[in-house]
Each structure stands twice: as C-alpha cells, then as structure tokens.
Design an enzyme around this catalytic site. Structure first.
Site, PDB file in Angstrom:
ATOM      1  N   ASP A 148       0.937  -1.165  -0.043  1.00 18.72           N
ATOM      2  CA  ASP A 148      -0.168   0.067   0.063  1.00 18.72           C
ATOM      3  C   ASP A 148       0.853   1.227  -0.144  1.00 18.72           C
ATOM      4  O   ASP A 148       0.450   2.304  -0.817  1.00 18.72           O
ATOM      5  CB  ASP A 148      -0.921  -0.134   1.375  1.00 18.72           C
ATOM      6  N   ARG A 151       2.347   1.904  -3.518  1.00 24.22           N
ATOM      7  CA  ARG A 151       1.112   2.638  -4.349  1.00 24.22           C
ATOM      8  C   ARG A 151       1.111   4.037  -3.968  1.00 24.22           C
ATOM      9  O   ARG A 151       0.868   4.951  -4.862  1.00 24.22           O
ATOM     10  CB  ARG A 151       0.025   1.716  -4.055  1.00 24.22           C
ATOM     11  N   HIS A 175      -5.498  -3.522   5.723  1.00 25.27           N
ATOM     12  CA  HIS A 175      -5.049  -3.703   4.150  1.00 25.27           C
ATOM     13  C   HIS A 175      -6.428  -3.795   3.430  1.00 25.27           C
ATOM     14  O   HIS A 175      -6.537  -4.921   3.190  1.00 25.27           O
ATOM     15  CB  HIS A 175      -4.065  -4.733   4.104  1.00 25.27           C
TER      16      HIS A 175
END
Length: 308
Positions: A148, A151, A175
């Site tokens: 994450d 990203r 998540h």
C-alpha cells in the site's frame, strides 16, 4: 539460508523469482497444490541462471512439505485471488482454511521459520496464522502495508511529476479498500512535506486512489496484481535475511500499541533477522487516531468470522 514460497500463482512465482535474482538464499522452494506448476515454473526460473548470473537453486514441489524442511523464511501466498467486484472480506471463508493448513504444514518441518503472510484478507489471515500456530508474535508478519505504501508513493510521484525514488510516505491501518490510512501529513519529497507541492484536493485524490489501488488493477487486469505485491514481499524478505533493519509498514500483532489489543494491523516496524523487532510510534494526529480506530473496528469484524 533457505526460503519457501507457498503458492505458485502470479504473486508467489513473482516473489520467488525476485528472491532468486537477488540471491537471498541457497535454495528457494516454490510449493503449490496443482500438479507440475511449481516444478515447471521453478525449472523455467533456473534456466535464467546462466543468463542473469545467479547461483540460487529453485526447487518446485507439488504439496510435498518435506522439501521445505529447514526453511528460515516462509512466504504464504496461497488462496484464491480477488476477482472483479470481489472484496477482500469475501475471501475470508475460503482462504482461512487454506492458510491454516499451510501454516501447520510449514511449522511441522520448519518450526523456527519467520512467516510472511500475503494471502487476503491479509490482516485477518495474519491474525489467524498467529493464533493457530502459537509461534512468537515477532515471527509472523503481514505484507500489506509495504504494498500500500508503494502505491501511495507512486500516486504522489505521478501527481507531482517526480521520481518515486524521492518520495517518502507510508500507509498504516488495515489492508483493505476502506481501512487503509495513507498518511499524507507525513509524506515528504526528499524531506520536504508534499503539502508544499500539492493542494489539499490533490492530496485527497492521491489518498483515495491509493485506497482503491488494488481494486483498480483487479478491474483492469481481471485478477489481483502481482508485480508490485511480489516486489513488496521481496522488500520484507531482504530486510529479514540481510538484517537490514528497514522501517516498513507491516501487519503485526498489537498489544496496546496505537491503542489496540489482540489484533493484527499495519504499523511501521523495524525488520531484522529475528522478524519484526520493534514498533515505531508515529504520534498520530487526533484525526489519524480516529481513522485508525475505525480501521481496527473493520478488521475486528472480519476476525470475528474466524470463530477462533
């Protein structure tokens, strides 16, 4: 050093390939339940050794856990991938049984292994593996936050039109598409707060894009992503194997940290040769604390479905 990757699908095979290319172990075992898949992919990887110049030996195994004996680090990617329109939460009933069985078999032959869980829903699967195995909490790590955060940094770099290498930022919390918390307040561009370069509106868009980053790829590809998940898992494995003591957001067992107990969630931890060594306190703002509490409630709701 011996590393096992359970699950020879796109994420597992990519993870194994990354580990092999970095020569993090003498042997890398790729295990799957489907006949011939892990053997075929391992042989394919081995045939690149003379081209890429590595000495790590890949070994394929169809459900033969004895070949994983003596593994120092084990990555679990087993389970069904998300399909378009499917949430991580919907995977829990199917993947819980798979992860439980894999964990039991792994520890039968590698009782001292450090386990990295990639299977979704990741926080719940990490919690399940910890509770069912009974191994020390620092040897069980969920990968999600690393992915994450990657990203998040990518979307920030795209918004600013700069190199992702100069962006520093992290995502904590669960998540999941609605539970992760991109920390825009703490993100920097080579030490300079990104808020100096991006408006509040643009930062909110970056955060929103990050939260649906996995779902966006699932919609485009038709299945879960694998290049970035494989690279994120490599980051964890390398920090452990080489004792790099990197600070990486990972799903770990909380016992009072960040105001939570008896739950696995994403927080920044130091990763070394013994697993996660300590949790870093970020001193969240009131708004971020509220978001973390809300995220924890959602994760607990999924955990309740395990009936532990």
């Amino acid at each position: 050093m011996k590393i096992t990757v359970v699950g020879a699908g796109a994420v597992g095979a990519t993870t194994a390939d990354n580990i092999i290319r970095r020569e993090l172990a003498e042997e890398v075992v790729l295990l799957d339940i489907k006949e011939g898949v892990s053997e075929g992919k391992s042989l394919d990887m081995y045939q690149t050794a003379a081209l890429l110049g590595f000495n790590t030996k890949p070994i394929g195994s169809t459900n033969d856990y004895e070949k994983t004996k003596g593994s120092d680090v084990v990555v679990i990617t087993s389970g069904l991938p998300r399909k378009p329109g499917m949430t991580r939460e919907e995977l829990i009933g199917i993947n819980a049984g798979i992860v439980k069985g894999v964990t039991e078999n792994i520890l039968k032959y590698s009782p001292k292994a450090i386990i990295i869980v990639v299977s979704n829903p990741m926080d719940t699967m990490t919690y399940l593996a910890l509770k069912e195995s009974g191994i020390p909490k620092k040897r069980l790590i969920g990968m999600g936050g690393a992915l994450d955060s990657a990203r998040f940094k990518t979307y920030l770099a795209m918004a600013m039109d700069v190199s992702p290498l100069d962006i520093h930022g992290m995502v904590i919390g669960g998540h999941g598409d609605t539970t992760m918390i991109p920390l825009t307040r703490l993100a920097t561009y080579n030490g300079i707060p990104v808020s100096r370069f991006l408006s509040t509106e643009k930062l909110e868009k970056v955060a929103a894009d990050t939260m649906v980053g996995g779902a966006t790829l699932t919609k485009l590809i038709g299945t879960s992503a694998w290049y970035a998940p494989g690279a994120a898992t490599l980051l964890l494995v390398e920090s452990i194997v080489r004792n790099q003591k990197r600070i990486v957001p990972c799903s770990v067992y909380l016992n009072g940290e960040y105001g939570q107990k008896d739950i696995c969630m994403g927080v920044p931890v130091v990763l070394g040769s013994n697993g996660w060594e300590k949790i870093i306190n970020l001193r969240l703002s009131d708004q971020e604390k509220a978001a973390f509490e809300k995220s924890a409630e959602a994760v607990r709701s999924m955990n309740a479905a395990l009936n532990l």
